[in-house]
Motif scaffolding. Structure first.
Motif, PDB file in Angstrom:
ATOM      1  N   SER A   1       0.821  -1.220   0.000  1.00 47.44           N
ATOM      2  CA  SER A   1       0.000   0.000   0.000  1.00 47.44           C
ATOM      3  C   SER A   1       0.854   1.269   0.000  1.00 47.44           C
ATOM      4  CB  SER A   1      -0.964  -0.029   1.182  1.00 47.44           C
ATOM      5  OG  SER A   1      -0.269  -0.182   2.385  1.00 47.44           O
TER       6      SER A   1
ATOM      7  N   ARG B   1      -1.975   4.344  -5.045  1.00 42.93           N
ATOM      8  CA  ARG B   1      -2.866   4.820  -3.973  1.00 42.93           C
ATOM      9  C   ARG B   1      -4.277   5.074  -4.483  1.00 42.93           C
ATOM     10  NH1 ARG B   1       1.433   8.723  -2.352  1.00 42.93           N
ATOM     11  NH2 ARG B   1       2.955   7.365  -1.349  1.00 42.93           N
TER      12      ARG B   1
ATOM     13  N   GLY C   1      -7.620   0.686  -1.107  1.00 45.36           N
ATOM     14  CA  GLY C   1      -8.098   1.143   0.190  1.00 45.36           C
ATOM     15  C   GLY C   1      -7.356   0.344   1.245  1.00 45.36           C
TER      16      GLY C   1
ATOM     17  N   PHE D   1     -13.564  11.762   5.605  1.00 41.39           N
ATOM     18  CA  PHE D   1     -12.718  10.965   4.718  1.00 41.39           C
ATOM     19  C   PHE D   1     -12.979  11.314   3.259  1.00 41.39           C
ATOM     20  CE2 PHE D   1      -9.925   7.769   6.393  1.00 41.39           C
ATOM     21  CZ  PHE D   1     -10.210   7.772   7.752  1.00 41.39           C
TER      22      PHE D   1
ATOM     23  N   HIS E   1     -10.409  12.948   0.595  1.00 45.15           N
ATOM     24  CA  HIS E   1     -10.104  12.304  -0.681  1.00 45.15           C
ATOM     25  C   HIS E   1     -10.592  13.112  -1.865  1.00 45.15           C
ATOM     26  CE1 HIS E   1      -8.123   8.773   0.712  1.00 45.15           C
ATOM     27  NE2 HIS E   1      -9.093   8.472   1.548  1.00 45.15           N
TER      28      HIS E   1
ATOM     29  N   ALA F   1     -12.521   3.157   4.181  1.00 44.31           N
ATOM     30  CA  ALA F   1     -11.515   2.782   3.180  1.00 44.31           C
ATOM     31  C   ALA F   1     -12.135   2.615   1.794  1.00 44.31           C
ATOM     32  CB  ALA F   1     -10.814   1.492   3.608  1.00 44.31           C
ATOM     33  N   LEU F   2     -13.472   2.541   1.748  1.00 52.81           N
ATOM     34  CA  LEU F   2     -14.146   2.309   0.464  1.00 52.81           C
ATOM     35  C   LEU F   2     -14.690   3.595  -0.151  1.00 52.81           C
ATOM     36  CD1 LEU F   2     -16.099  -0.960   1.282  1.00 52.81           C
ATOM     37  CD2 LEU F   2     -14.066  -0.727  -0.139  1.00 52.81           C
TER      38      LEU F   2
ATOM     39  N   ARG G   1     -13.595   5.896  -1.905  1.00 53.82           N
ATOM     40  CA  ARG G   1     -13.318   6.156  -3.322  1.00 53.82           C
ATOM     41  C   ARG G   1     -13.453   4.929  -4.203  1.00 53.82           C
ATOM     42  NH1 ARG G   1      -7.880   9.202  -4.220  1.00 53.82           N
ATOM     43  NH2 ARG G   1      -7.280   7.358  -3.043  1.00 53.82           N
ATOM     44  N   ARG G   2     -14.175   3.922  -3.731  1.00 54.77           N
ATOM     45  CA  ARG G   2     -14.407   2.703  -4.511  1.00 54.77           C
ATOM     46  C   ARG G   2     -13.107   2.108  -5.061  1.00 54.77           C
ATOM     47  NH1 ARG G   2     -19.972   3.344  -5.541  1.00 54.77           N
ATOM     48  NH2 ARG G   2     -20.573   5.515  -5.449  1.00 54.77           N
ATOM     49  N   PRO G   3     -12.212   1.695  -4.168  1.00 47.62           N
ATOM     50  CA  PRO G   3     -10.950   1.122  -4.648  1.00 47.62           C
ATOM     51  C   PRO G   3     -11.166  -0.232  -5.301  1.00 47.62           C
ATOM     52  CG  PRO G   3     -11.162   0.787  -2.288  1.00 47.62           C
ATOM     53  CD  PRO G   3     -12.324   1.650  -2.703  1.00 47.62           C
TER      54      PRO G   3
ATOM     55  N   LEU H   1      -8.757  -3.785  -1.789  1.00 53.37           N
ATOM     56  CA  LEU H   1      -8.845  -3.356  -0.394  1.00 53.37           C
ATOM     57  C   LEU H   1      -7.951  -4.235   0.470  1.00 53.37           C
ATOM     58  CD1 LEU H   1     -10.305  -1.605   1.786  1.00 53.37           C
ATOM     59  CD2 LEU H   1     -11.983  -3.465   1.969  1.00 53.37           C
TER      60      LEU H   1
ATOM     61  N   THR I   1     -14.945  -5.303  -5.401  1.00 54.45           N
ATOM     62  CA  THR I   1     -13.606  -4.980  -4.913  1.00 54.45           C
ATOM     63  C   THR I   1     -12.883  -6.267  -4.529  1.00 54.45           C
ATOM     64  OG1 THR I   1     -14.267  -2.793  -4.118  1.00 54.45           O
ATOM     65  CG2 THR I   1     -12.348  -3.781  -3.059  1.00 54.45           C
TER      66      THR I   1
END
Ligand SMILES: Nc1ncnc2c1ncn2[C@@H]1O[C@H](COP(=O)(O)OP(=O)(O)OP(=O)(O)O)[C@@H](O)[C@H]1O
Ligand SMILES: [Mg+2]
Length: 313
Positions: free
Chosen positions: A52, A77, A81, A102, A106, A150-151, A153-155, A158, A187
């Motif tokens: 990460s 990055r 997430g 958050f 972001h 952590a989600l 921004r729709r990574p 994860l 994800t």
């Protein structure tokens, strides 16, 4: 074909006199849950930190969706997430406020951050608690909010570093459900865990890590098979029956316990069990006890991580 979400080759990382990663290889398939399983100090967090971009590795190659974690850290990055071992939440803020914060951090506009927060709170079963301080949340609720954060921004990928450590059984189940939901939404997940049942329950594939390197990899079933597969264990009441059973069955005798252990054939444990029962019955041998044993993942793990055991792959 698109590059895999994560590809790591021969990754080395030293801290002063500790080798944390000692030639780690890992490949994660898109849309799966992959567990990195290992005891304390195995290198799980170091691996996640390298993947990460939080920690720089010394040697080897790490590509996230084809992007090099050292040379293209910003691209990486944007793909990922991360939920670390310690919470990233502000306990004095409400759940919703944390998520909006958050989102803003972001780069989301205020209204977009609020919409995304509401969507995530709903999806993770936290809508009713959204406007309470996080300090009043249970451990499982906090961890779910951590995952939601952590989600934002729709990574595509994860990382979850020991997502259920310290949770009670109810909290663990809720977090497992949340993780399954994450994957259903597209994800890919890499989670680290010290819990075999967690890897068994959640993961499509498991990589067992010991002292910074891979000591085994496969599905839970493959890892269990690696330890010799199913066995049928027959116990009889007396020495006469034992002697006759030893002649009859192709297995490993244990005279003290009046037991024979038969390894399952290629047709599987149940088939072997039936064959054993039929031949004992035909010979008129009375049986005290008859069990079909599958090695548990615990046994696999202890076997693989035991210091005296040879390394097997
Ligand atoms: N910042 C650091 N400085 C020095 N040594 C470190 C550092 N981080 C990790 N280590 C060492 O590297 C090894 C691997 O640690 P790491 O935290 O990756 O293990 P882990 O598998 O995550 O363990 P745990 O299950 O306890 O979280 C350990 O021996 C640890 O002491
Ligand atoms: Mg760790």
């Amino acid at each position: 074909m698109p590059p895999p979400p994560l590809l790591a080759r021969a990754v080395h990382k030293r801290y002063a006199d500790t080798t944390a990663l000692d030639g780690l290889d890992l490949e994660i398939a898109s849309g799966t849950i992959h567990a990195l399983l290992g005891p304390n100090g195995a290198g799980k967090s170091t691996a996640v930190n390298v993947f990460s971009t939080l920690t720089r590795h010394d040697r080897g190659e790490v590509l996230v969706a084809g992007h090099d974690v050292r040379r293209q850290a910003a691209r990486v990055r944007a793909e990922i997430g991360l939920v670390g071992q310690a919470t990233a939440l502000d306990p004095m803020l409400h759940g919703r406020e944390n998520l909006v914060m958050f989102g803003r951090l972001h780069g989301l506009a205020n209204s977009a951050a609020r919409d995304r927060a509401a969507e995530l709170l709903e999806g993770f079963g936290l809508a009713d608690a959204a406007d309470r301080k996080v300090s009043t949340y249970s451990g499982g609720m906090q961890r779910r909010l951590d995952i939601a954060a952590a989600l934002i921004r729709r990574p595509g990928l994860l990382f979850l570093d020991e997502p259920t450590t310290g949770l009670d059984p109810r909290g663990r189940l809720d977090v497992w459900a949340a993780i399954r939901r994450v994957v259903e939404q597209g994800t890919t997940v890499l989670l680290t865990t010290q819990y075999l049942d967690e890897a068994d329950q959640l993961a499509d594939r498991i990589t067992v890590l010991g002292a910074g390197r891979v000591i085994a990899e496969g599905t839970a079933g493959e890892l269990k098979d690696g330890l010799g597969g199913d066995r049928v264990i027959v116990t009889v009441p007396d020495a006469t029956a034992f002697a006759r059973m030893v002649d009859l069955l192709d297995g490993e005798p244990d005279p003290d316990r009046r037991q024979v252990t038969v390894a399952a054939g290629p047709a599987g444990g149940t088939h072997t069990l039936m064959t054993v029962v039929r031949s004992l019955d035909a010979a008129g041998i009375r049986v005290d006890d008859l069990v079909l044993r599958r090695p548990t993942l615990d046994e696999v793990f202890l076997h693989l991580t035991a210091p005296t055991t040879g390394v097997s792959r």
